[in-house]
Design a protein around this motif. Structure first.
Motif, PDB file in Angstrom:
ATOM      1  N   HIS A  11       0.831  -1.218   0.000  1.00 13.43           N
ATOM      2  CA  HIS A  11       0.000   0.000   0.000  1.00 13.43           C
ATOM      3  C   HIS A  11       0.854   1.252   0.000  1.00 13.43           C
ATOM      4  O   HIS A  11       0.555   2.222  -0.667  1.00 13.43           O
ATOM      5  N   HIS A  12       1.947   1.193   0.760  1.00 12.61           N
ATOM      6  CA  HIS A  12       2.845   2.348   0.816  1.00 12.61           C
ATOM      7  C   HIS A  12       3.453   2.631  -0.564  1.00 12.61           C
ATOM      8  O   HIS A  12       3.486   3.779  -1.003  1.00 12.61           O
ATOM      9  N   ASN A  13       3.910   1.595  -1.259  1.00 13.81           N
ATOM     10  CA  ASN A  13       4.513   1.769  -2.593  1.00 13.81           C
ATOM     11  C   ASN A  13       3.485   2.249  -3.608  1.00 13.81           C
ATOM     12  O   ASN A  13       3.776   3.108  -4.431  1.00 13.81           O
ATOM     13  N   GLN A  14       2.282   1.705  -3.547  1.00 16.35           N
ATOM     14  CA  GLN A  14       1.226   2.120  -4.471  1.00 16.35           C
ATOM     15  C   GLN A  14       0.851   3.580  -4.222  1.00 16.35           C
ATOM     16  O   GLN A  14       0.671   4.347  -5.163  1.00 16.35           O
ATOM     17  N   ARG A  15       0.760   3.967  -2.960  1.00 20.23           N
ATOM     18  CA  ARG A  15       0.432   5.346  -2.625  1.00 20.23           C
ATOM     19  C   ARG A  15       1.529   6.301  -3.093  1.00 20.23           C
ATOM     20  O   ARG A  15       1.256   7.363  -3.640  1.00 20.23           O
ATOM     21  N   ASP A  22       0.420  11.941  -9.680  1.00 27.80           N
ATOM     22  CA  ASP A  22      -0.349  13.170  -9.477  1.00 27.80           C
ATOM     23  C   ASP A  22       0.542  14.401  -9.594  1.00 27.80           C
ATOM     24  O   ASP A  22       0.157  15.406 -10.195  1.00 27.80           O
ATOM     25  N   ALA A  23       1.736  14.325  -9.026  1.00 27.14           N
ATOM     26  CA  ALA A  23       2.667  15.459  -9.098  1.00 27.14           C
ATOM     27  C   ALA A  23       3.068  15.733 -10.545  1.00 27.14           C
ATOM     28  O   ALA A  23       3.131  16.891 -10.966  1.00 27.14           O
ATOM     29  N   LYS A  24       3.319  14.688 -11.309  1.00 32.67           N
ATOM     30  CA  LYS A  24       3.687  14.871 -12.717  1.00 32.67           C
ATOM     31  C   LYS A  24       2.513  15.444 -13.512  1.00 32.67           C
ATOM     32  O   LYS A  24       2.689  16.359 -14.311  1.00 32.67           O
ATOM     33  N   ARG A  25       1.317  14.924 -13.280  1.00 36.50           N
ATOM     34  CA  ARG A  25       0.130  15.428 -13.977  1.00 36.50           C
ATOM     35  C   ARG A  25      -0.093  16.901 -13.635  1.00 36.50           C
ATOM     36  O   ARG A  25      -0.367  17.716 -14.513  1.00 36.50           O
TER      37      ARG A  25
END
Length: 169
Positions: A11-15, A22-25
């Motif tokens: 979950h940590h890696n997926q998050r 999101d930052a790139k978008r």
């Protein structure tokens, strides 16, 4: 059952991956908005106003509703996408200083924008002489104080804030 087969920290890696995406978008969206704004920075005021109007349309703003409400808040619809918000954010960062510099605003708005209290006082007094109290119900006073005069729909008093923000930055 499926949870047992997952690796620790999944979950940590997926998050973390989602945050990076999101930052790139967001950065791509900001870059696109910046390019759109830069494309018209050097245009004459009349052409710039047309370009800004088109960008407002891209944000989903109902510019016809704004046109029909020259002293009110106009279209207050929420801007829903990153790309649309970035366009609006970049437009706001311009500060409408060009309208002031090229005197594309009323005498009263220009007085407010540059802090000319003599002009401001004289023009308010002209309306007061012609209007009965309460001035808050005066159509002429409303028009003087609240008419949106720029591509950002700034009233004369808000021009002062916008000009100050731009000059400090």
């Amino acid at each position: 059952m499926g949870k047992k087969n997952r690796k620790p920290g999944h979950h940590h890696n997926q998050r973390a991956d989602n945050l990076k995406k999101d930052a790139k978008r967001h950065q791509d969206s900001a870059d696109q908005a910046s390019k759109k704004i830069d494309a018209f920075r050097s245009l004459p005021l009349a052409e710039k106003k047309t370009a800004i109007r088109q960008l407002w349309i891209e944000t989903g703003t109902n510019v016809s509703q704004n046109d029909g409400d020259p002293t009110g808040d106009g279209d207050q619809t929420m801007i829903v996408s990153f790309a649309q918000r970035d366009i609006a954010r970049h437009l706001y960062s311009l500060g409408d200083v060009d309208h002031i510099a090229e005197q594309g605003i009323s005498k009263f708005a220009l007085g407010c924008a540059v802090g000319n209290s003599k002009v401001i006082g004289e023009m308010i007094e002209e309306v007061r002489k012609l209007e009965p109290r309460p001035y808050s119900r005066s159509a002429n006073m409303l028009a003087l104080l609240e008419t949106r005069e720029t591509s950002m729909r700034l009233s004369p008093l808000l021009l002062l804030v916008s000009a100050g923000k731009t000059m400090i930055a």
